[in-house]
Design a protein around this motif. Structure first.
Motif, PDB file in Angstrom:
ATOM      1  N   VAL A 188      90.702 -82.042 -66.010  1.00 38.19           N
ATOM      2  CA  VAL A 188      91.382 -82.158 -67.300  1.00 38.19           C
ATOM      3  C   VAL A 188      90.914 -83.410 -68.021  1.00 38.19           C
ATOM      4  O   VAL A 188      90.687 -83.398 -69.234  1.00 38.19           O
ATOM      5  CB  VAL A 188      92.925 -82.151 -67.123  1.00 38.19           C
ATOM      6  N   GLY A 189      90.734 -84.503 -67.273  1.00 36.55           N
ATOM      7  CA  GLY A 189      90.236 -85.733 -67.885  1.00 36.55           C
ATOM      8  C   GLY A 189      88.851 -85.573 -68.469  1.00 36.55           C
ATOM      9  O   GLY A 189      88.521 -86.152 -69.504  1.00 36.55           O
TER      10      GLY A 189
ATOM     11  N   SER B 136      94.217 -84.115 -57.578  1.00 37.20           N
ATOM     12  CA  SER B 136      92.970 -84.835 -57.848  1.00 37.20           C
ATOM     13  C   SER B 136      92.010 -83.994 -58.673  1.00 37.20           C
ATOM     14  O   SER B 136      91.443 -84.468 -59.668  1.00 37.20           O
ATOM     15  CB  SER B 136      92.291 -85.242 -56.539  1.00 37.20           C
TER      16      SER B 136
ATOM     17  N   ILE C 175     100.729 -83.788 -65.765  1.00 39.28           N
ATOM     18  CA  ILE C 175     100.174 -83.076 -64.616  1.00 39.28           C
ATOM     19  C   ILE C 175     100.782 -83.614 -63.328  1.00 39.28           C
ATOM     20  O   ILE C 175     101.161 -82.846 -62.435  1.00 39.28           O
ATOM     21  CB  ILE C 175      98.633 -83.187 -64.587  1.00 39.28           C
ATOM     22  N   VAL C 176     100.919 -84.923 -63.219  1.00 38.23           N
ATOM     23  CA  VAL C 176     101.522 -85.534 -62.031  1.00 38.23           C
ATOM     24  C   VAL C 176     102.971 -85.071 -61.884  1.00 38.23           C
ATOM     25  O   VAL C 176     103.414 -84.729 -60.775  1.00 38.23           O
ATOM     26  CB  VAL C 176     101.423 -87.075 -62.094  1.00 38.23           C
TER      27      VAL C 176
ATOM     28  N   ASN D 271      89.446 -82.747 -71.580  1.00 38.69           N
ATOM     29  CA  ASN D 271      90.522 -82.938 -72.547  1.00 38.69           C
ATOM     30  C   ASN D 271      90.029 -83.765 -73.725  1.00 38.69           C
ATOM     31  O   ASN D 271      89.502 -84.851 -73.561  1.00 38.69           O
ATOM     32  CB  ASN D 271      91.721 -83.624 -71.887  1.00 38.69           C
TER      33      ASN D 271
ATOM     34  N   SER E 244      92.729 -81.443 -60.577  1.00 37.14           N
ATOM     35  CA  SER E 244      93.297 -81.217 -61.914  1.00 37.14           C
ATOM     36  C   SER E 244      93.093 -82.433 -62.806  1.00 37.14           C
ATOM     37  O   SER E 244      92.697 -82.295 -63.972  1.00 37.14           O
ATOM     38  CB  SER E 244      94.786 -80.911 -61.816  1.00 37.14           C
ATOM     39  N   LEU E 245      93.356 -83.602 -62.273  1.00 40.60           N
ATOM     40  CA  LEU E 245      93.204 -84.819 -63.075  1.00 40.60           C
ATOM     41  C   LEU E 245      91.749 -85.060 -63.479  1.00 40.60           C
ATOM     42  O   LEU E 245      91.468 -85.427 -64.626  1.00 40.60           O
ATOM     43  CB  LEU E 245      93.750 -86.026 -62.320  1.00 40.60           C
TER      44      LEU E 245
ATOM     45  N   SER F  41      97.741 -86.772 -68.252  1.00 41.50           N
ATOM     46  CA  SER F  41      97.741 -87.015 -66.803  1.00 41.50           C
ATOM     47  C   SER F  41      99.149 -87.151 -66.248  1.00 41.50           C
ATOM     48  O   SER F  41      99.450 -86.634 -65.173  1.00 41.50           O
ATOM     49  CB  SER F  41      96.947 -88.281 -66.480  1.00 41.50           C
ATOM     50  N   SER F  42     100.030 -87.836 -66.977  1.00 41.42           N
ATOM     51  CA  SER F  42     101.393 -88.024 -66.480  1.00 41.42           C
ATOM     52  C   SER F  42     102.140 -86.693 -66.383  1.00 41.42           C
ATOM     53  O   SER F  42     102.942 -86.488 -65.472  1.00 41.42           O
ATOM     54  CB  SER F  42     102.161 -88.993 -67.370  1.00 41.42           C
TER      55      SER F  42
ATOM     56  N   PRO G  54      96.114 -87.900 -73.829  1.00 43.11           N
ATOM     57  CA  PRO G  54      96.104 -87.838 -72.360  1.00 43.11           C
ATOM     58  C   PRO G  54      97.349 -87.121 -71.820  1.00 43.11           C
ATOM     59  O   PRO G  54      98.455 -87.341 -72.300  1.00 43.11           O
ATOM     60  CB  PRO G  54      96.097 -89.298 -71.925  1.00 43.11           C
TER      61      PRO G  54
END
Length: 142
Positions: free
Chosen positions: A21-22, A15, A34-35, A25, A17-18, A31-32, A29
């Motif tokens: 970074v969001g 959470s 990072i997940v 950044n 990190s997202l 996000s995927s 993107p």
């Protein structure tokens, strides 16, 4: 309890990190990625947790279990570094979970080795099974 701790830690890290970074950044993107990275990090954490549980169940004293677990973790990390420094010993990557899911491959290429995923999940299952078998045989005196 270990599984819950790992889940909470990873969800909080994911959470944070997202969100961060969001926020910062400016490029495409990620996000995927990072997940994906966090998912494989969770698998490695499960493997080490299962190994630690097995070591604790197999050891006679808690001090010995901590020493053995620390030795295994440190040895795995040193082997990871040695493989990076001396590529001809790359065949030893199966002995260190730090080499199972390289972050660069996961993030840049988005790929992973299905055989190493299978190995890590299998080892986790075996260590958990052995832990339960050893704990069942123990006589607890309180």
């Amino acid at each position: 309890a270990v599984l819950l701790n790992l889940l909470v830690l990873n969800l909080a890290t994911l959470s944070a990190s997202l969100v961060l970074v969001g926020k910062y950044n400016r490029g495409a993107p990620i996000s995927s990625k990072i997940v994906l990275l966090m998912a494989f990090m969770f698998i490695v954490q499960l493997l080490f947790a299962a190994l630690g549980s097995f070591t604790a169940a197999a050891s006679q004293t808690s001090q010995r279990a901590v020493s053995i677990s620390t030795l295994v973790l440190l040895s795995a990390f040193l082997l990871f570094v040695a493989i990076d420094l001396y590529p001809p010993i790359d065949f030893l990557k199966y002995l260190t979970p730090f080499k199972y899911f390289p972050a660069a491959e996961l993030v840049i290429k988005g790929t992973y080795s299905p055989s190493l995923l299978t190995l890590s999940l299998s080892l986790t299952f075996v260590f958990v099974l052995l832990t339960y078998r050893l704990v069942d045989r123990r006589d607890f005196h309180i």
